[in-house]
Design a protein around this motif. Structure first.
Motif, PDB file in Angstrom:
ATOM      1  N   GLY A  61       0.855  -1.149  -0.002  1.00  0.00           N
ATOM      2  CA  GLY A  61       0.154   0.000  -0.036  1.00  0.00           C
ATOM      3  C   GLY A  61       0.601   1.110   0.144  1.00  0.00           C
ATOM      4  O   GLY A  61       0.530   2.200  -0.607  1.00  0.00           O
ATOM      5  N   ILE A  62       1.924   1.126   0.740  1.00  0.00           N
ATOM      6  CA  ILE A  62       2.919   2.318   0.718  1.00  0.00           C
ATOM      7  C   ILE A  62       3.311   2.564  -0.594  1.00  0.00           C
ATOM      8  O   ILE A  62       3.494   3.737  -0.989  1.00  0.00           O
ATOM      9  CB  ILE A  62       3.931   2.251   1.865  1.00  0.00           C
ATOM     10  N   ILE A  63       3.763   1.366  -1.135  1.00  0.00           N
ATOM     11  CA  ILE A  63       4.322   1.599  -2.689  1.00  0.00           C
ATOM     12  C   ILE A  63       3.325   2.045  -3.630  1.00  0.00           C
ATOM     13  O   ILE A  63       3.741   2.880  -4.478  1.00  0.00           O
ATOM     14  CB  ILE A  63       5.039   0.314  -3.266  1.00  0.00           C
ATOM     15  N   VAL A  64       1.975   1.559  -3.599  1.00  0.00           N
ATOM     16  CA  VAL A  64       1.167   2.005  -4.480  1.00  0.00           C
ATOM     17  C   VAL A  64       0.938   3.521  -4.330  1.00  0.00           C
ATOM     18  O   VAL A  64       0.615   4.341  -5.276  1.00  0.00           O
ATOM     19  CB  VAL A  64      -0.013   1.155  -4.456  1.00  0.00           C
ATOM     20  N   ALA A 103      -5.394  14.140 -10.141  1.00  0.00           N
ATOM     21  CA  ALA A 103      -4.469  15.425 -10.593  1.00  0.00           C
ATOM     22  C   ALA A 103      -5.392  16.645 -11.084  1.00  0.00           C
ATOM     23  O   ALA A 103      -4.896  17.811 -10.675  1.00  0.00           O
ATOM     24  CB  ALA A 103      -3.674  14.898 -11.894  1.00  0.00           C
ATOM     25  N   LEU A 104      -6.443  16.536 -11.397  1.00  0.00           N
ATOM     26  CA  LEU A 104      -7.369  17.413 -11.912  1.00  0.00           C
ATOM     27  C   LEU A 104      -7.676  18.300 -10.634  1.00  0.00           C
ATOM     28  O   LEU A 104      -7.562  19.614 -10.702  1.00  0.00           O
ATOM     29  CB  LEU A 104      -8.702  17.006 -12.684  1.00  0.00           C
ATOM     30  N   GLU A 105      -8.121  17.637  -9.635  1.00  0.00           N
ATOM     31  CA  GLU A 105      -8.541  18.041  -8.368  1.00  0.00           C
ATOM     32  C   GLU A 105      -7.319  19.163  -7.777  1.00  0.00           C
ATOM     33  O   GLU A 105      -7.485  20.035  -7.025  1.00  0.00           O
ATOM     34  CB  GLU A 105      -9.068  17.022  -7.458  1.00  0.00           C
ATOM     35  N   ALA A 106      -6.033  18.378  -7.940  1.00  0.00           N
ATOM     36  CA  ALA A 106      -4.747  19.236  -7.386  1.00  0.00           C
ATOM     37  C   ALA A 106      -4.789  20.408  -8.151  1.00  0.00           C
ATOM     38  O   ALA A 106      -3.990  21.340  -7.537  1.00  0.00           O
ATOM     39  CB  ALA A 106      -3.764  18.168  -7.275  1.00  0.00           C
ATOM     40  N   LYS A 107      -4.808  20.308  -9.513  1.00  0.00           N
ATOM     41  CA  LYS A 107      -4.513  21.680 -10.222  1.00  0.00           C
ATOM     42  C   LYS A 107      -5.334  22.526 -10.193  1.00  0.00           C
ATOM     43  O   LYS A 107      -5.374  23.914 -10.275  1.00  0.00           O
ATOM     44  CB  LYS A 107      -4.256  21.096 -11.528  1.00  0.00           C
ATOM     45  N   TYR A 108      -6.772  22.137 -10.385  1.00  0.00           N
ATOM     46  CA  TYR A 108      -8.069  23.143 -10.598  1.00  0.00           C
ATOM     47  C   TYR A 108      -8.844  23.377  -9.283  1.00  0.00           C
ATOM     48  O   TYR A 108      -8.977  22.297  -8.684  1.00  0.00           O
ATOM     49  CB  TYR A 108      -8.730  22.818 -11.896  1.00  0.00           C
ATOM     50  N   THR A 109      -9.616  24.318  -9.326  1.00  0.00           N
ATOM     51  CA  THR A 109     -10.819  24.321  -8.412  1.00  0.00           C
ATOM     52  C   THR A 109     -11.941  23.718  -8.616  1.00  0.00           C
ATOM     53  O   THR A 109     -11.960  23.182 -10.147  1.00  0.00           O
ATOM     54  CB  THR A 109     -10.844  25.897  -8.110  1.00  0.00           C
ATOM     55  N   LYS A 110     -12.677  23.393  -7.891  1.00  0.00           N
ATOM     56  CA  LYS A 110     -14.015  22.667  -8.327  1.00  0.00           C
ATOM     57  C   LYS A 110     -14.834  23.501  -9.303  1.00  0.00           C
ATOM     58  O   LYS A 110     -15.363  22.786 -10.182  1.00  0.00           O
ATOM     59  CB  LYS A 110     -15.008  22.654  -6.811  1.00  0.00           C
ATOM     60  N   ASP A 111     -14.807  24.720  -9.300  1.00  0.00           N
ATOM     61  CA  ASP A 111     -15.324  25.761 -10.228  1.00  0.00           C
ATOM     62  C   ASP A 111     -14.952  25.533 -11.358  1.00  0.00           C
ATOM     63  O   ASP A 111     -15.629  25.403 -12.332  1.00  0.00           O
ATOM     64  CB  ASP A 111     -15.614  27.049  -9.758  1.00  0.00           C
ATOM     65  N   ILE A 153       0.992   6.363  -7.197  1.00  0.00           N
ATOM     66  CA  ILE A 153      -0.136   7.207  -7.249  1.00  0.00           C
ATOM     67  C   ILE A 153       0.257   8.504  -7.138  1.00  0.00           C
ATOM     68  O   ILE A 153      -0.061   9.534  -8.102  1.00  0.00           O
ATOM     69  CB  ILE A 153      -1.241   6.891  -6.752  1.00  0.00           C
ATOM     70  N   GLY A 154       0.929   8.826  -6.065  1.00  0.00           N
ATOM     71  CA  GLY A 154       1.445  10.227  -5.553  1.00  0.00           C
ATOM     72  C   GLY A 154       2.370  10.890  -6.995  1.00  0.00           C
ATOM     73  O   GLY A 154       2.187  12.028  -7.255  1.00  0.00           O
ATOM     74  N   ALA A 155       3.087  10.004  -7.186  1.00  0.00           N
ATOM     75  CA  ALA A 155       4.256  10.419  -8.329  1.00  0.00           C
ATOM     76  C   ALA A 155       3.420  10.506  -9.714  1.00  0.00           C
ATOM     77  O   ALA A 155       3.694  11.607 -10.315  1.00  0.00           O
ATOM     78  CB  ALA A 155       5.188   9.293  -8.469  1.00  0.00           C
ATOM     79  N   ALA A 156       2.400   9.632  -9.907  1.00  0.00           N
ATOM     80  CA  ALA A 156       1.616   9.870 -11.106  1.00  0.00           C
ATOM     81  C   ALA A 156       0.862  11.078 -11.154  1.00  0.00           C
ATOM     82  O   ALA A 156       0.799  11.986 -12.293  1.00  0.00           O
ATOM     83  CB  ALA A 156       0.746   8.577 -11.417  1.00  0.00           C
ATOM     84  N   VAL A 157       0.227  11.280  -9.945  1.00  0.00           N
ATOM     85  CA  VAL A 157      -0.535  12.715  -9.723  1.00  0.00           C
ATOM     86  C   VAL A 157       0.430  13.767 -10.084  1.00  0.00           C
ATOM     87  O   VAL A 157      -0.026  14.881 -10.753  1.00  0.00           O
ATOM     88  CB  VAL A 157      -1.206  12.696  -8.428  1.00  0.00           C
TER      89      VAL A 157
END
Length: 734
Positions: A71-74, A226-234, A78-82
């Protein structure tokens, strides 16, 4: 001697306290003895169950340890991919217009929109400018926890799996539990642009983007994070509102609002917003242009969801249910489907069907006349045709210069592009509707409508085919008749004789110059319309007769320009051409054709007090029935038949086609002033019958470009030639 009782001395609270204070070592040693017993003492025996469970316990502990480390590796992966996807994402404004091709907006002759083609994009909207009803309807329908999850909604996924299992499907079949963010990731195809070298076409590209495999879902989830990290909800919701497909060629809610309601997405009310949001589940099925009632029922479900989630008050929801959304006039009419397909084919593909830009196409189309033609056709089939009949019909209405005002390519147009258009695609034998071109040639050569010809049994020897014996439709013969009477009653024998007298090549030339652009028959049957043509071509040829003998090229495009530009790229695509016959010959022919409606085979086409001229046409075995004619204002052509060439039963050109023509023209001219036809009656004395003779092109005066420019006058020498030919014909039998 009494013995003392063996009893322990009674302890007092004091002695106990003293004893505890006196032996601190003992108190300290007690725990050590206890520890020593646990560690060094004999172990408990496990027993049979203990030995059996031991391996499973060990495996479970190992599995949990691996899961923790995995789980830690995954999570790190995922974090790296994001982080990587985050770094590739552009500013959100660059993702708003997701179309792979442009759109064509079609305007009628008055500048009103009547049809759309391609992917319509009405313009960019945002959550800050769009109607709050629409914004709330989208969230209520697609993702009620949109404001709270990080891009993936575990609750939604679990709910979707439960619903799928309860409905007898697999856990991942049916409801997917995708969030709005995940749907946005799918809309931008996980950032993969269209590559023509990789995909066969755009359809294949979009199908790949919509793939719903487990691996694809996993990638969507990562991309959503990644979208959630980059952009706001609006910003995410803005991308979604601008890119989603909503049926009828509409890309984005702004285009859909304009397409269905004729207004901006910023102005829609609760009922309209619910209908638009209802399209998200199945745009084609729930498009209001396909089935308005079904779309309204779906909108009622969305209204209920908005009420349950607090986006609408009870009063607002009730008002939306009582006043469901209605289509705009243009959307409701679905006008010009066949016409729109035709004009799209008249311009270059790269500016229409394959355009990557937004194009404005201004046309000759008249929505009022289109409705008149459609209603006329429906009226006749509802009242005069047997229920369940598979017979088809087509109508074309145009001005005398060839500007097409309306086009009905068949019954029951379904509102989708690309259907078989019988007005332009079906090449059928024209029958007696071709005869006006025979008489036009004779009039151009100096014959008079009052010149006579003998209607009698006739045999013509056709080289390579043997004797040919034409017959009248009634199989009766009238004897000597004028050309006026022959056309009026659509007699076959006189038409053949006139054609042979003036020369088949001349007849073919006149018909071709009037716009019948098909290979015409070489034999004497040419006069009886055995050659094929389309309704559009025939209507255009009749327009040439109405306008005084000048050819026309039927056209529907006035100009084409890029959206936002004032200068057109393409101008008018047709119109008046060269003169084919003289104005006098054309006016005399109009007079002859007016008698067809007044007294001949076309009386069922009479328009009351409005002068009209036309011609019936029925082909062999009644496989095709035509009526073409005109008033001073408009030309209209009607064809009727079966797509598979099945003969019509009891139908001739003077029957149902004439009635469809009449119903169309009555509606077209409703409220218009009455104008006289441009015609003139015969002014020269009747000449003897034009007898059959060899084709003689030398009788026609030609210009350097080989076009007819004049006619041979009725000089004494020419009259004498006709008399000699008449006598020779009588002696030697035609």
């Amino acid at each position: 001697m009494a013995r003392k009782r063996l009893v322990a001395p009674k302890r007092t609270r004091r002695s106990t306290t003293k004893s505890r204070k006196a032996s601190p070592a003992r108190a300290k040693q007690a725990p050590r003895r206890s520890t020593r017993r646990r560690r060094g003492g004999p172990r408990r025996r496990r027993g049979l169950l203990g030995w059996i469970a031991a391996p499973f316990v060990w495996v479970f502990r190992l599995f949990m340890a691996l899961m923790l480390r995995g789980g830690i590796i995954v999570a790190l992966m995922i974090g790296a991919a994001v982080i990587y996807i985050y770094s590739t994402l552009p500013e959100y404004q660059a993702l708003l217009d997701g179309r792979s091709r442009g759109s064509v907006t079609l305007l009628d002759r008055n500048g009103e929109i009547f049809a759309w083609r391609g992917e319509q994009f009405g313009g960019q909207i945002s959550t800050g400018t769009v109607s709050p009803y629409l914004r709330d309807a989208i969230i209520a329908t697609e993702d009620k926890r949109f404001r709270y999850h990080p891009g993936v909604d575990p609750i939604g996924i679990a709910t979707a799996i439960r619903i799928n299992l309860s409905e007898g499907r697999g856990p991942l079949s049916g409801h997917g539990g995708s969030t709005l963010t995940q749907q946005t990731a799918k809309l931008i195809c996980l950032g993969v642009p269209y590559d023509p070298d990789k995909w066969e076409d755009e359809t294949a590209y979009e199908a790949d983007c919509r793939e719903s495999s487990l691996w694809r879902k996993a990638k969507e989830a990562v991309y959503a994070l990644a979208l959630e990290a980059k952009y706001t909800k609006d910003e995410i919701l803005t991308i979604y509102m601008n890119r989603v497909f909503l049926g009828a060629g509409s890309r984005g809610f702004e285009a859909a609002a304009q397409r269905y309601f004729g207004k901006s997405a910023n102005e829609v009310d609760a009922a309209e917003a619910a209908m638009l949001a209802g399209l998200l589940v199945a745009p084609t099925r729930y498009a209001p242009t396909a089935n308005l009632e079904r779309s309204q029922n779906r909108a009622a479900v969305i209204v209920r969801l908005m009420e349950e989630q607090g986006y609408l008050t009870t009063a607002e929801a009730q008002r939306a249910r009582q006043n469901p959304a209605r289509l705009s006039a243009a959307a409701e009419a679905r006008a010009g489907g066949y016409f729109a397909d035709w004009v799209m084919s008249q311009a270059p593909d790269f500016l229409t069907t394959k355009t990557t830009e937004d194009v404005i196409l201004r046309t000759t189309f008249d929505q009022r006349i289109q409705r008149a033609a459609e209603r006329a056709l429906q009226h006749v089939f509802d009242t005069k045709v047997k229920a369940g009949s598979k017979a088809q019909a087509a109508i074309v209405v145009m001005s005398a210069d060839g500007a097409v005002r309306a086009m009905v390519g068949g019954r029951r147009f379904k509102g989708v592009a690309g259907q078989f258009n019988r007005a332009i695609m079906a090449k059928r034998q024209t029958g007696s509707a071709f005869k006006p071109f025979v008489y036009a040639t004779a009039l151009e050569l100096g014959y008079s409508p009052l010149d006579t010809v003998v209607d009698e049994p006739t045999t013509i020897n056709v080289p390579g085919s043997g004797p040919w014996k034409p017959e009248n439709y009634t199989r009766n013969y009238r004897g000597r008749v004028t050309m006026l009477e022959a056309l009026e009653d659509s007699l076959n024998i006189p038409a053949v004789k006139v054609s042979e007298a003036v020369g088949r090549n001349n007849v073919r030339r006149v018909a071709t110059d009037f716009g019948i652009d098909n290979e015409l028959a070489n034999g004497p049957s040419l006069a009886l319309g055995v050659s094929e043509s389309t309704l559009l071509e025939m209507s255009g040829a009749y327009a040439g007769i109405l306008n005084g003998g000048t050819s026309v090229t039927p056209y529907g495009i006035l100009d084409l320009r890029m959206k936002g530009e004032s200068s057109p790229i393409i101008g008018q695509t047709g119109g008046l051409g060269e003169r084919v016959i003289s104005t006098s010959a054309a006016r005399q022919l109009v007079y002859m054709m007016s008698k067809v409606i007044d007294e001949g085979t076309g009386t069922r086409a009479q328009l009351g007090g409005r002068p009209a001229a036309g011609k019936t046409g029925t082909t062999q075995a009644a496989r095709d029935a035509w009526f073409l004619g005109f008033t001073a204002d408009y030309v209209a052509g009607v064809w009727m038949g079966y797509d598979d060439n099945t003969p019509l039963k009891g139908v001739t050109g003077g029957g149902l086609p004439a009635e469809i023509w009449r119903e169309t023209m009555l509606r077209v001219h409703d409220g218009m002033p009455v104008h006289a036809l441009p015609m003139e009656g015969p002014t020269t004395p009747a000449a003897p019958e034009p007898a059959p003779q060899p084709q003689n092109n030398d009788r026609i005066v030609r210009s350097p470009n080989d076009k007819l420019i004049g006619r041979v006058p009725n000089t004494p020498a020419n009259v004498a030639e006709r008399i000699i030919n008449d006598v020779m014909g009588r002696i030697f039998g035609n």
